[in-house]
Design a protein around this motif. Sequence first.
Motif, PDB file in Angstrom:
ATOM      1  N   GLU A 125       0.811  -1.223   0.000  1.00 17.57           N
ATOM      2  CA  GLU A 125       0.000   0.000   0.000  1.00 17.57           C
ATOM      3  C   GLU A 125       0.839   1.265   0.000  1.00 17.57           C
ATOM      4  OE1 GLU A 125      -3.589   2.250   2.438  1.00 17.57           O
ATOM      5  OE2 GLU A 125      -2.760   0.366   3.233  1.00 17.57           O
ATOM      6  N   LEU A 126       1.874   1.327   0.832  1.00 21.97           N
ATOM      7  CA  LEU A 126       2.691   2.540   0.900  1.00 21.97           C
ATOM      8  C   LEU A 126       3.348   2.827  -0.452  1.00 21.97           C
ATOM      9  CD1 LEU A 126       3.847   4.908   2.461  1.00 21.97           C
ATOM     10  CD2 LEU A 126       5.713   3.392   3.227  1.00 21.97           C
ATOM     11  N   MET A 127       3.888   1.804  -1.093  1.00 24.38           N
ATOM     12  CA  MET A 127       4.536   2.001  -2.392  1.00 24.38           C
ATOM     13  C   MET A 127       3.519   2.492  -3.430  1.00 24.38           C
ATOM     14  SD  MET A 127       6.465  -0.665  -4.930  1.00 24.38           S
ATOM     15  CE  MET A 127       4.932  -1.571  -5.170  1.00 24.38           C
ATOM     16  N   VAL A 128       2.341   1.905  -3.467  1.00 30.33           N
ATOM     17  CA  VAL A 128       1.316   2.316  -4.428  1.00 30.33           C
ATOM     18  C   VAL A 128       0.960   3.784  -4.204  1.00 30.33           C
ATOM     19  CG1 VAL A 128      -1.101   1.987  -5.125  1.00 30.33           C
ATOM     20  CG2 VAL A 128       0.387   0.004  -4.794  1.00 30.33           C
ATOM     21  N   ARG A 129       0.799   4.164  -2.948  1.00 28.05           N
ATOM     22  CA  ARG A 129       0.452   5.558  -2.629  1.00 28.05           C
ATOM     23  C   ARG A 129       1.609   6.507  -2.961  1.00 28.05           C
ATOM     24  NH1 ARG A 129      -1.776   6.278   2.995  1.00 28.05           N
ATOM     25  NH2 ARG A 129      -2.462   8.239   2.098  1.00 28.05           N
ATOM     26  N   GLN A 130       2.847   6.047  -2.736  1.00 27.70           N
ATOM     27  CA  GLN A 130       4.004   6.874  -3.085  1.00 27.70           C
ATOM     28  C   GLN A 130       4.101   7.069  -4.596  1.00 27.70           C
ATOM     29  OE1 GLN A 130       7.066   4.591  -1.079  1.00 27.70           O
ATOM     30  NE2 GLN A 130       7.150   6.049   0.621  1.00 27.70           N
ATOM     31  N   LEU A 131       3.939   5.994  -5.354  1.00 27.20           N
ATOM     32  CA  LEU A 131       4.030   6.094  -6.815  1.00 27.20           C
ATOM     33  C   LEU A 131       2.878   6.901  -7.408  1.00 27.20           C
ATOM     34  CD1 LEU A 131       5.336   2.520  -7.727  1.00 27.20           C
ATOM     35  CD2 LEU A 131       6.602   4.687  -7.810  1.00 27.20           C
ATOM     36  N   ALA A 132       1.762   6.970  -6.700  1.00 25.64           N
ATOM     37  CA  ALA A 132       0.616   7.774  -7.147  1.00 25.64           C
ATOM     38  C   ALA A 132       0.772   9.239  -6.735  1.00 25.64           C
ATOM     39  CB  ALA A 132      -0.680   7.202  -6.584  1.00 25.64           C
ATOM     40  N   GLY A 133       1.814   9.546  -5.957  1.00 27.35           N
ATOM     41  CA  GLY A 133       2.046  10.920  -5.512  1.00 27.35           C
ATOM     42  C   GLY A 133       1.235  11.322  -4.301  1.00 27.35           C
ATOM     43  N   GLU A 134       0.592  10.358  -3.646  1.00 28.55           N
ATOM     44  CA  GLU A 134      -0.237  10.653  -2.475  1.00 28.55           C
ATOM     45  C   GLU A 134       0.584  10.779  -1.197  1.00 28.55           C
ATOM     46  OE1 GLU A 134      -3.111   7.515  -2.230  1.00 28.55           O
ATOM     47  OE2 GLU A 134      -3.862   7.877  -4.251  1.00 28.55           O
ATOM     48  N   VAL A 135       1.738  10.107  -1.161  1.00 30.47           N
ATOM     49  CA  VAL A 135       2.604  10.111   0.019  1.00 30.47           C
ATOM     50  C   VAL A 135       4.019  10.447  -0.440  1.00 30.47           C
ATOM     51  CG1 VAL A 135       3.580   8.678   1.867  1.00 30.47           C
ATOM     52  CG2 VAL A 135       1.197   8.376   1.195  1.00 30.47           C
ATOM     53  N   GLU A 136       4.670  11.336   0.287  1.00 32.73           N
ATOM     54  CA  GLU A 136       6.033  11.739  -0.064  1.00 32.73           C
ATOM     55  C   GLU A 136       7.020  10.592   0.183  1.00 32.73           C
ATOM     56  OE1 GLU A 136       9.426  15.021   1.151  1.00 32.73           O
ATOM     57  OE2 GLU A 136       7.477  15.103   2.105  1.00 32.73           O
ATOM     58  N   ILE A 137       7.976  10.454  -0.720  1.00 34.51           N
ATOM     59  CA  ILE A 137       9.045   9.466  -0.562  1.00 34.51           C
ATOM     60  C   ILE A 137      10.223  10.195   0.074  1.00 34.51           C
ATOM     61  CG2 ILE A 137      10.566   7.832  -1.723  1.00 34.51           C
ATOM     62  CD1 ILE A 137       8.539   7.872  -4.080  1.00 34.51           C
ATOM     63  N   THR A 138      10.603   9.781   1.281  1.00 32.12           N
ATOM     64  CA  THR A 138      11.691  10.468   1.983  1.00 32.12           C
ATOM     65  C   THR A 138      13.041   9.783   1.781  1.00 32.12           C
ATOM     66  OG1 THR A 138      11.170   9.240   3.999  1.00 32.12           O
ATOM     67  CG2 THR A 138      10.153  11.422   3.746  1.00 32.12           C
ATOM     68  N   ASN A 139      13.046   8.483   1.525  1.00 31.76           N
ATOM     69  CA  ASN A 139      14.289   7.745   1.321  1.00 31.76           C
ATOM     70  C   ASN A 139      14.838   8.046  -0.075  1.00 31.76           C
ATOM     71  OD1 ASN A 139      15.767   5.275   0.186  1.00 31.76           O
ATOM     72  ND2 ASN A 139      15.715   4.813   2.390  1.00 31.76           N
ATOM     73  N   GLN A 140      16.111   8.462  -0.157  1.00 31.83           N
ATOM     74  CA  GLN A 140      16.709   8.863  -1.429  1.00 31.83           C
ATOM     75  C   GLN A 140      16.805   7.708  -2.430  1.00 31.83           C
ATOM     76  OE1 GLN A 140      17.295  12.025  -2.437  1.00 31.83           O
ATOM     77  NE2 GLN A 140      16.280  12.469  -0.498  1.00 31.83           N
ATOM     78  N   ARG A 141      17.128   6.510  -1.959  1.00 33.42           N
ATOM     79  CA  ARG A 141      17.212   5.357  -2.874  1.00 33.42           C
ATOM     80  C   ARG A 141      15.843   5.018  -3.454  1.00 33.42           C
ATOM     81  NH1 ARG A 141      20.480   0.423  -1.415  1.00 33.42           N
ATOM     82  NH2 ARG A 141      20.868   0.480  -3.640  1.00 33.42           N
ATOM     83  N   LEU A 142      14.815   5.103  -2.635  1.00 34.29           N
ATOM     84  CA  LEU A 142      13.464   4.833  -3.127  1.00 34.29           C
ATOM     85  C   LEU A 142      13.002   5.929  -4.086  1.00 34.29           C
ATOM     86  CD1 LEU A 142      11.651   3.418   0.033  1.00 34.29           C
ATOM     87  CD2 LEU A 142      12.867   2.182  -1.773  1.00 34.29           C
ATOM     88  N   LYS A 143      13.430   7.187  -3.832  1.00 35.04           N
ATOM     89  CA  LYS A 143      13.104   8.280  -4.754  1.00 35.04           C
ATOM     90  C   LYS A 143      13.679   7.984  -6.137  1.00 35.04           C
ATOM     91  CE  LYS A 143      12.546  12.381  -1.897  1.00 35.04           C
ATOM     92  NZ  LYS A 143      13.080  13.695  -1.538  1.00 35.04           N
TER      93      LYS A 143
END
Length: 191
Positions: A125-143
């Motif tokens: 869920e967190l990844m889906v929300r991050q990729l949809a732009g709903e949740v900020e990605i704080t980890n640089q590698r994940l960004k």
Amino acid sequence: TRRIIALKDKSGSRKKVIIKKKSGSVRYNEPDDENMKKVFQGAELSAVPVESVLVMYTDGVSLGNPGPAGIGIVILDKEDRQVGKVSCPIGTATEAFAEYAAVIRAINIAQYFNTRSLKIRTDAELMVRQLAGEVEITNQRLKKMAVEFESLKKKIPSVRMELIMRPHNDKADFLARQAASADNTKPKRDG
């Protein structure tokens, strides 16, 4: 006419796997292409339709977070038939890194087969929300991985991420856990 990448035995009645693990090695259609070797590491594919619709269930697992990690992907054609799977250790990584690695591998496989439409189903869920732009990605590698995903996504006419319940992702989870468990004795990599 729909082209299908597969080999048939002499009788023509059975399809053979075109890419499979054998004693730790993998056969490839293009052995000189190192990128393709990485994309298809741990893959078993048969009769994958070219230029069609695919559905991929993805999962990433870390035993220890960070710990030995693996990815699992189940590939279905538009008739809901399984046409491939991936079970691949990725070294030492976090759960989030493994989830991103799984969707990136899925989109790379889809791109290889010139997929027109791809549905990626995951329980992350967190990844889906991050990729949809709903949740900020704080980890640089994940960004960086999110940027890579968006870049790859543009090369496929239609890509849709779908969040599913964990029990509906049990096959991909099994493949990812199997890969992570197999990686317990291998040299560790940062992830």
